[in-house]
Design a protein around this motif. Structure first.
Motif, short mmCIF file in Angstrom:
data_model
loop_
_atom_site.label_atom_id
_atom_site.label_comp_id
_atom_site.label_asym_id
_atom_site.label_seq_id
_atom_site.Cartn_x
_atom_site.Cartn_y
_atom_site.Cartn_z
N TYR A 90 0.79 -1.23 0.00
CA TYR A 90 0.00 0.00 0.00
C TYR A 90 0.83 1.29 0.00
O TYR A 90 0.29 2.36 -0.22
N GLY A 91 2.09 1.18 0.27
CA GLY A 91 2.93 2.38 0.21
C GLY A 91 2.87 3.27 1.45
O GLY A 91 3.41 4.38 1.43
N PHE A 92 2.21 2.79 2.52
CA PHE A 92 2.22 3.55 3.76
C PHE A 92 3.59 3.38 4.44
O PHE A 92 4.34 2.45 4.13
N THR A 93 3.90 4.27 5.36
CA THR A 93 5.18 4.21 6.06
C THR A 93 5.09 3.27 7.25
O THR A 93 4.30 3.48 8.16
N PHE A 94 5.91 2.21 7.22
CA PHE A 94 5.90 1.21 8.29
C PHE A 94 6.81 1.65 9.44
O PHE A 94 7.88 2.22 9.24
N TYR A 95 6.36 1.34 10.65
CA TYR A 95 7.16 1.55 11.86
C TYR A 95 7.14 0.27 12.67
O TYR A 95 6.09 -0.37 12.81
N ALA A 96 8.30 -0.09 13.21
CA ALA A 96 8.38 -1.29 14.04
C ALA A 96 7.55 -1.11 15.31
O ALA A 96 7.38 0.01 15.80
N ALA A 97 7.07 -2.21 15.84
CA ALA A 97 6.17 -2.17 16.98
C ALA A 97 6.82 -1.58 18.22
O ALA A 97 6.13 -1.10 19.13
N THR A 123 -4.80 -5.06 23.84
CA THR A 123 -4.39 -3.69 23.53
C THR A 123 -5.31 -2.69 24.20
O THR A 123 -4.86 -1.69 24.78
N LEU A 124 -6.62 -2.94 24.14
CA LEU A 124 -7.58 -2.08 24.83
C LEU A 124 -7.25 -1.97 26.30
O LEU A 124 -7.25 -0.86 26.87
N GLY A 125 -6.96 -3.09 26.95
CA GLY A 125 -6.67 -3.08 28.38
C GLY A 125 -5.42 -2.29 28.72
O GLY A 125 -5.39 -1.55 29.72
N ARG A 126 -4.38 -2.42 27.90
CA ARG A 126 -3.15 -1.67 28.16
C ARG A 126 -3.36 -0.17 27.98
O ARG A 126 -2.85 0.64 28.76
N ILE A 127 -4.14 0.21 26.97
CA ILE A 127 -4.44 1.64 26.77
C ILE A 127 -5.25 2.17 27.93
O ILE A 127 -4.97 3.25 28.47
N ALA A 128 -6.25 1.42 28.36
CA ALA A 128 -7.09 1.86 29.48
C ALA A 128 -6.30 2.00 30.76
O ALA A 128 -6.63 2.84 31.62
N SER A 129 -5.24 1.20 30.90
CA SER A 129 -4.43 1.24 32.12
C SER A 129 -3.28 2.23 32.03
O SER A 129 -2.53 2.39 33.00
N GLY A 130 -3.11 2.86 30.87
CA GLY A 130 -2.00 3.82 30.70
C GLY A 130 -0.65 3.16 30.54
O GLY A 130 0.38 3.79 30.80
N VAL A 131 -0.64 1.90 30.11
CA VAL A 131 0.62 1.18 29.93
C VAL A 131 1.13 1.42 28.51
O VAL A 131 0.49 1.03 27.53
N SER A 132 2.28 2.07 28.39
CA SER A 132 2.86 2.39 27.08
C SER A 132 4.08 1.50 26.85
O SER A 132 5.23 1.96 26.89
N ASN A 133 3.84 0.23 26.60
CA ASN A 133 4.96 -0.71 26.49
C ASN A 133 5.37 -0.99 25.06
O ASN A 133 6.29 -1.76 24.82
N ASP A 134 4.70 -0.37 24.08
CA ASP A 134 5.11 -0.49 22.68
C ASP A 134 4.63 0.76 21.95
O ASP A 134 4.02 1.65 22.54
N LEU A 135 4.90 0.82 20.65
CA LEU A 135 4.58 2.03 19.91
C LEU A 135 3.07 2.25 19.80
O LEU A 135 2.61 3.39 19.86
N THR A 136 2.30 1.19 19.67
CA THR A 136 0.85 1.34 19.57
C THR A 136 0.28 1.97 20.82
O THR A 136 -0.48 2.95 20.75
N THR A 137 0.62 1.42 21.98
CA THR A 137 0.05 1.94 23.23
C THR A 137 0.61 3.33 23.55
O THR A 137 -0.11 4.16 24.12
N ARG A 138 1.86 3.58 23.20
CA ARG A 138 2.42 4.93 23.41
C ARG A 138 1.70 5.95 22.53
O ARG A 138 1.32 7.03 22.99
N ALA A 139 1.51 5.61 21.25
CA ALA A 139 0.82 6.54 20.35
C ALA A 139 -0.61 6.79 20.81
O ALA A 139 -1.11 7.92 20.74
N ALA A 140 -1.28 5.75 21.29
CA ALA A 140 -2.64 5.92 21.81
C ALA A 140 -2.65 6.83 23.03
O ALA A 140 -3.53 7.70 23.18
N ASP A 141 -1.66 6.66 23.89
CA ASP A 141 -1.54 7.51 25.07
C ASP A 141 -1.32 8.96 24.66
O ASP A 141 -1.89 9.89 25.27
N VAL A 142 -0.52 9.18 23.62
CA VAL A 142 -0.28 10.53 23.11
C VAL A 142 -1.59 11.15 22.61
O VAL A 142 -1.90 12.32 22.90
#
Length: 222
Positions: A90-97, A123-142
């Motif tokens: 798809y040509g989107f920019t990939f980022y490692a997890a 993933t929902l549970g980690r976001i709800a708990s404020g756990v930023s242990n990877d790029l997905t949860t950190r970006a969601a926290d942001v």
């Protein structure tokens, strides 16, 4: 000095100029292209991610950049359910997890929308708990701390009370829970059309302009 009623002419000019500035500001806001983060989780439902990608390609004049995160499980699920690795095409920019140097790991990069599709209950549970242990949860926290748009396409059934409470927590923090629950009143004929009934709602929530089935409207493509 001329007067119109109680208002001097110079005040009228000032009011007109202010209205013009507001109109220009609103127009600029409307045409501003979006910066998106898309995270594909390991839940079943790779078809939703694929249809989301296809739709974004069609709307490429409305976004500036799309940053893409895939979990390891997401890649396995995609290959198991769709039988290919077309997510690479798809040509989107990939980022490692675990790439915390990605621009959207910080609010200063001003990515305005994040979509997690599909979103697992883990993933929902980690976001709800404020756990930023990877790029997905950190970006969601942001997204939450910067008061920007976070859309979680939750994909599981049934929900436990823990899941429901986590959805409540994310909603109270400003996120949007958009369950992967397709609709049928548009009479979808294929898996892709069925998945599109969910993705059309996601695209609406993200603020894109696009054509789709609208209940009660004529000429909606049926």
């Amino acid at each position: 000095m001329f007067f119109i009623g109680r208002y001097r002419v110079e005040y009228v000019y000032s009011a007109l100029f202010l209205c013009l500035l507001r109109s220009v500001s609103y127009f600029c806001h409307m045409i501003q292209k979006k910066k998106l983060v898309i995270s594909v989780g390991g839940a079943s439902g790779a078809i939703y991610a694929k249809v989301l990608f296809d739709t974004l390609v069609q709307l490429k004049d409305q976004w500036e950049s799309v940053g893409l995160i895939f979990s390891d499980n997401a890649k396995l699920v995609w290959q198991e359910e769709l039988g290919d690795t077309s997510y690479l095409d798809y040509g989107f920019t990939f980022y490692a997890a675990n790439d915390f140097m990605a621009p959207f790991a910080s609010g200063s990069a001003k990515y305005d929308t994040m979509i997690i599709c599909p979103c697992s209950m883990g993933t929902l549970g980690r976001i709800a708990s404020g756990v930023s242990n990877d790029l997905t949860t950190r970006a969601a926290d942001v997204m939450l701390k910067e008061r920007r748009k976070l859309i979680l396409v939750a994909r599981d059934t049934p929900y436990s009370l823990i899941h429901i409470n986590n959805m409540k927590t994310v909603t109270e923090a400003g996120g949007i829970i958009c369950p992967a629950s397709p609709s049928f009143y548009s009479r979808p004929q294929t898996m892709e059309e069925l998945a599109l009934t969910v993705i059309n709602r996601v695209i609406d929530l993200a603020g894109f302009e696009h054509s789709s089935y609208r209940w009660g409207e004529e000429n909606n493509g049926l």
